[in-house]
Design a protein around this motif. Structure first.
Motif, short mmCIF file in Angstrom:
data_model
loop_
_atom_site.label_atom_id
_atom_site.label_comp_id
_atom_site.label_asym_id
_atom_site.label_seq_id
_atom_site.Cartn_x
_atom_site.Cartn_y
_atom_site.Cartn_z
N GLY A 37 0.71 -1.24 -0.04
CA GLY A 37 0.03 0.10 0.01
C GLY A 37 0.83 1.06 -0.10
N GLU A 38 0.33 2.17 0.37
CA GLU A 38 1.00 3.56 0.74
C GLU A 38 1.34 3.89 2.15
N PRO A 39 2.43 3.19 2.69
CA PRO A 39 2.60 3.48 4.07
C PRO A 39 2.87 5.04 4.42
N ARG A 40 2.51 5.47 5.39
CA ARG A 40 2.74 6.85 6.04
C ARG A 40 3.86 6.80 7.25
N PHE A 41 4.46 7.73 7.25
CA PHE A 41 5.45 7.81 8.43
C PHE A 41 4.75 7.78 9.75
N ASN A 42 3.73 8.47 9.74
CA ASN A 42 3.07 8.46 11.10
C ASN A 42 2.35 7.24 11.57
N ASP A 43 2.24 6.11 10.63
CA ASP A 43 1.93 4.86 11.04
C ASP A 43 2.68 4.51 12.15
N GLY A 44 3.99 4.50 11.72
CA GLY A 44 4.78 3.76 12.98
C GLY A 44 4.82 4.49 14.01
N VAL A 45 4.16 5.64 14.33
CA VAL A 45 4.10 6.04 15.59
C VAL A 45 3.18 5.35 16.25
N VAL A 46 2.17 5.07 15.89
CA VAL A 46 1.11 4.10 16.43
C VAL A 46 1.59 2.40 16.59
N PHE A 47 2.25 1.96 15.37
CA PHE A 47 2.75 0.70 15.65
C PHE A 47 3.65 0.46 16.52
N GLN A 48 4.66 1.48 17.05
CA GLN A 48 5.50 1.24 18.03
C GLN A 48 5.05 0.75 19.27
N HIS A 49 3.58 1.37 19.43
CA HIS A 49 3.25 0.92 20.77
C HIS A 49 2.35 -0.30 20.67
N VAL A 50 1.69 -0.42 19.39
CA VAL A 50 0.97 -1.72 19.79
C VAL A 50 1.76 -3.01 19.34
N LEU A 51 2.92 -2.75 18.88
CA LEU A 51 3.93 -3.96 18.74
C LEU A 51 4.27 -4.64 19.97
N ALA A 52 4.33 -3.75 21.07
CA ALA A 52 4.56 -4.37 22.29
C ALA A 52 3.69 -4.99 22.81
N GLY A 53 2.28 -5.10 22.48
CA GLY A 53 1.29 -6.08 22.66
C GLY A 53 -0.09 -5.22 22.62
N PRO A 54 -1.25 -6.00 22.48
CA PRO A 54 -2.32 -5.22 22.36
C PRO A 54 -2.59 -4.38 23.43
#
Length: 160
Positions: A37-54
């Motif tokens: 898709g078209e990833p956005r830089f700010n997606d990673g801001v959220v991902f970094q928190h959800v990566l640790a667990g739900p």
């Protein structure tokens, strides 16, 4: 006034910022080429928190240092784009927890792969010592002016 972007014409803070943006943009282009898709830089801001667990939206908002409304807006966009999903919390049916989708996990893995590839390309072009020295310098600057604990705790935010 036209600025010639050479080391002698830009200060270190701008050169490092622009270089980081350029590398982030290249990683995004490569992820798009991978069919993610078209990833956005700010997606990673959220991902970094959800990566640790739900986690819940309220927990996400707290970790990001934003309002619950701002976190909800980001989550809705990521859900619409197929990158996050909400599932009931087994401990509290009133709460829904955020999970990365398979597509988001692929984007995270792709980002890691492309960052490593980018570094190898830079080493091939500029030499291992120069790249290592650049990383050491920038890491030292982060330690001096940044917040190493924010980096370790996945709470990095741009300055206000």
């Amino acid at each position: 006034m036209i600025v010639d972007p050479t080391p002698s014409n830009l200060d270190l803070s701008l050169v490092s910022l622009f270089a980081g943006w350029a590398m982030a943009g290249e990683i995004q282009r490569r992820l798009t080429a991978d069919g993610l898709g078209e990833p956005r830089f700010n997606d990673g801001v959220v991902f970094q928190h959800v990566l640790a667990g739900p986690l819940s939206i309220s927990a996400l908002a707290e970790r990001m240092g934003v309002t619950q409304q701002a976190a909800s807006k980001a989550v809705a966009d990521l859900e619409r784009r197929g990158l996050l999903r909400r599932e009931p919390d087994p401990a509290d049916a009133r709460t829904r927890l955020l999970h990365l989708t398979e597509k988001a996990e692929s984007a995270v893995e792709g980002s890691r792969k492309h960052r490593a590839a980018l570094e190898k390309e830079l080493i091939a072009e500029y030499g291992e010592e120069r790249v290592s020295d650049a990383k050491a310098l920038l890491a030292g600057i982060l330690g001096r002016y940044g917040e190493p604990e924010a980096i370790r705790g996945r709470r990095v935010r741009p300055p206000l």
